[in-house]
Design an enzyme around this catalytic site. Sequence first.
Site, PDB file in Angstrom:
ATOM      1  N   PRO A   1      -4.394 -11.884  17.607  1.00  0.00           N
ATOM      2  CA  PRO A   1      -5.093 -12.201  18.865  1.00  0.00           C
ATOM      3  C   PRO A   1      -6.594 -12.379  18.651  1.00  0.00           C
ATOM      4  O   PRO A   1      -7.260 -13.040  19.449  1.00  0.00           O
ATOM      5  CB  PRO A   1      -4.803 -10.988  19.768  1.00  0.00           C
TER       6      PRO A   1
ATOM      7  N   HIS B   1       0.806  -1.227   0.000  1.00  0.00           N
ATOM      8  CA  HIS B   1       0.000   0.000   0.000  1.00  0.00           C
ATOM      9  C   HIS B   1       0.832   1.267   0.000  1.00  0.00           C
ATOM     10  O   HIS B   1       0.353   2.320   0.416  1.00  0.00           O
ATOM     11  CB  HIS B   1      -0.956  -0.013   1.213  1.00  0.00           C
TER      12      HIS B   1
ATOM     13  N   THR C   1      -3.180  -8.731  10.481  1.00  0.00           N
ATOM     14  CA  THR C   1      -4.095  -8.129   9.506  1.00  0.00           C
ATOM     15  C   THR C   1      -5.520  -8.599   9.742  1.00  0.00           C
ATOM     16  O   THR C   1      -5.752  -9.766  10.073  1.00  0.00           O
ATOM     17  CB  THR C   1      -3.644  -8.382   8.040  1.00  0.00           C
TER      18      THR C   1
HETATM   19  P1  NAD Z   1      -6.506  -3.354  10.553  1.00  0.00           P
HETATM   20  O1  NAD Z   1      -6.400  -2.140  11.386  1.00  0.00           O
HETATM   21  O2  NAD Z   1      -7.715  -3.542   9.710  1.00  0.00           O
HETATM   22  O3  NAD Z   1      -6.403  -4.652  11.485  1.00  0.00           O
HETATM   23  C1  NAD Z   1      -5.398  -4.841  12.426  1.00  0.00           C
HETATM   24  C2  NAD Z   1      -5.426  -6.277  12.875  1.00  0.00           C
HETATM   25  O4  NAD Z   1      -4.329  -6.485  13.743  1.00  0.00           O
HETATM   26  C3  NAD Z   1      -6.678  -6.668  13.658  1.00  0.00           C
HETATM   27  O5  NAD Z   1      -7.220  -7.864  13.127  1.00  0.00           O
HETATM   28  C4  NAD Z   1      -6.162  -6.913  15.086  1.00  0.00           C
HETATM   29  O6  NAD Z   1      -6.845  -7.958  15.746  1.00  0.00           O
HETATM   30  C5  NAD Z   1      -4.725  -7.278  14.826  1.00  0.00           C
HETATM   31  N1  NAD Z   1      -3.797  -6.999  15.923  1.00  0.00           N
HETATM   32  C6  NAD Z   1      -3.859  -6.024  16.856  1.00  0.00           C
HETATM   33  N2  NAD Z   1      -2.780  -6.072  17.665  1.00  0.00           N
HETATM   34  C7  NAD Z   1      -2.025  -7.119  17.228  1.00  0.00           C
HETATM   35  C8  NAD Z   1      -0.783  -7.679  17.655  1.00  0.00           C
HETATM   36  N3  NAD Z   1      -0.112  -7.158  18.683  1.00  0.00           N
HETATM   37  N4  NAD Z   1      -0.289  -8.740  16.958  1.00  0.00           N
HETATM   38  C9  NAD Z   1      -0.965  -9.261  15.899  1.00  0.00           C
HETATM   39  N5  NAD Z   1      -2.147  -8.768  15.461  1.00  0.00           N
HETATM   40  C10 NAD Z   1      -2.663  -7.713  16.123  1.00  0.00           C
HETATM   41  O7  NAD Z   1      -5.196  -3.424   9.681  1.00  0.00           O
HETATM   42  P2  NAD Z   1      -4.882  -4.072   8.271  1.00  0.00           P
HETATM   43  O8  NAD Z   1      -5.447  -5.443   8.173  1.00  0.00           O
HETATM   44  O9  NAD Z   1      -3.435  -3.866   8.070  1.00  0.00           O
HETATM   45  O10 NAD Z   1      -5.698  -3.202   7.183  1.00  0.00           O
HETATM   46  C11 NAD Z   1      -5.896  -1.844   7.229  1.00  0.00           C
HETATM   47  C12 NAD Z   1      -5.168  -0.981   6.208  1.00  0.00           C
HETATM   48  O11 NAD Z   1      -4.755   0.142   6.932  1.00  0.00           O
HETATM   49  C13 NAD Z   1      -3.886  -1.534   5.657  1.00  0.00           C
HETATM   50  O12 NAD Z   1      -4.065  -1.724   4.336  1.00  0.00           O
HETATM   51  C14 NAD Z   1      -2.788  -0.480   5.894  1.00  0.00           C
HETATM   52  O13 NAD Z   1      -2.371   0.103   4.679  1.00  0.00           O
HETATM   53  C15 NAD Z   1      -3.450   0.582   6.696  1.00  0.00           C
HETATM   54  N6  NAD Z   1      -2.834   0.879   7.997  1.00  0.00           N
HETATM   55  C16 NAD Z   1      -1.498   0.892   8.143  1.00  0.00           C
HETATM   56  C17 NAD Z   1      -0.939   1.168   9.377  1.00  0.00           C
HETATM   57  C18 NAD Z   1       0.565   1.157   9.510  1.00  0.00           C
HETATM   58  O14 NAD Z   1       1.257   1.441   8.551  1.00  0.00           O
HETATM   59  N7  NAD Z   1       1.087   0.811  10.688  1.00  0.00           N
HETATM   60  C19 NAD Z   1      -1.751   1.436  10.467  1.00  0.00           C
HETATM   61  C20 NAD Z   1      -3.135   1.421  10.300  1.00  0.00           C
HETATM   62  C21 NAD Z   1      -3.664   1.123   9.051  1.00  0.00           C
END
Ligand code: NAD
Length: 250
Positions: A220, A121, A194
């Site tokens: 989790p 992304h 994810t």
């Molecule tokens: P999401 O926010 O939709 O989901 C996050 C997932 O991570 C959830 O299912 C949750 O249960 C899980 N999670 C939370 N803490 C965790 C841990 N410690 N270990 C493992 N899993 C854990 O995120 P997504 O699926 O990446 O999709 C959302 C979109 O948002 C992505 O395409 C991305 O581009 C973008 N995004 C990116 C960031 C970043 O760059 N850090 C942050 C937020 C969103």
Amino acid sequence: MNLEHSIAALATRIRSAASITALTGAGVSAASGVPTFRGSKGLWRNYAPEQLATPEAFREDPRLVWEWYNWRRELIAKCRPNAAHTVLAAWSRRYPRFHLITQNVDGLHELAGTQDVVRFHGSIWEVLCWERCPGSPERWRDDRVPFEEIPPHCPHCSGLIRPGVVWFGEAIDPEVWTRSVEAASCEVFLTAGTSAVVYPAAGLIHEARSRGAFTVEINPDLTPNSGAVDLTIQARAEEVLPAVDSLLLS
Ligand code: NAD
Ligand code: ZN
């Protein structure tokens, strides 16, 4: 299977695999302090990300969208990679046929030293000209935090610049898609952090499965893909990955 057994099962698979691919999402950066989109801390001024991360939102109110990105950039700039990033970075150096695809735009995998990250992304640290003016490169790095002017302007045409990320409704870069599908041809395909609801990224796991990979999910919480994978490890990435790695090193 309990957690300990699942961790041991994953280590066994990795040990004998000729090729491994990991697909990461926002949850992998949660322990670094980067809010996920679907967690309660993901909201900014009561806007859902789907209301801001779109070309339509930018067209309508570029200032509002840039204020949100500026806030995220300021927050991410203070974050450091956590144990999940560190283990994946070590695997990228240790295993010759290891690939990392990330949906994250924060740059923490690169900061941890991961080689050849496929940024599905894009990157929050890159920008491009909104008008795609002929004088500007396709995209370029701009890590000014905060921007002195919002919305920031293109140095080449003085129109607006936009974040170098893929917004909802936008297509994945064809080269990135090709690299990702190629990486899905592997023996072990691991997803971590994810929610598996954002497509086409979430489809890569099915792609991997149809190509014969052993599929694993680390989260989790359960996701729409939990029932479709070979092994579900219901725990945090920053705990599971170091535990797997210590078995691999023992
Ligand atoms: P999401 O926010 O939709 O989901 C996050 C997932 O991570 C959830 O299912 C949750 O249960 C899980 N999670 C939370 N803490 C965790 C841990 N410690 N270990 C493992 N899993 C854990 O995120 P997504 O699926 O990446 O999709 C959302 C979109 O948002 C992505 O395409 C991305 O581009 C973008 N995004 C990116 C960031 C970043 O760059 N850090 C942050 C937020 C969103
Ligand atoms: Zn321009």
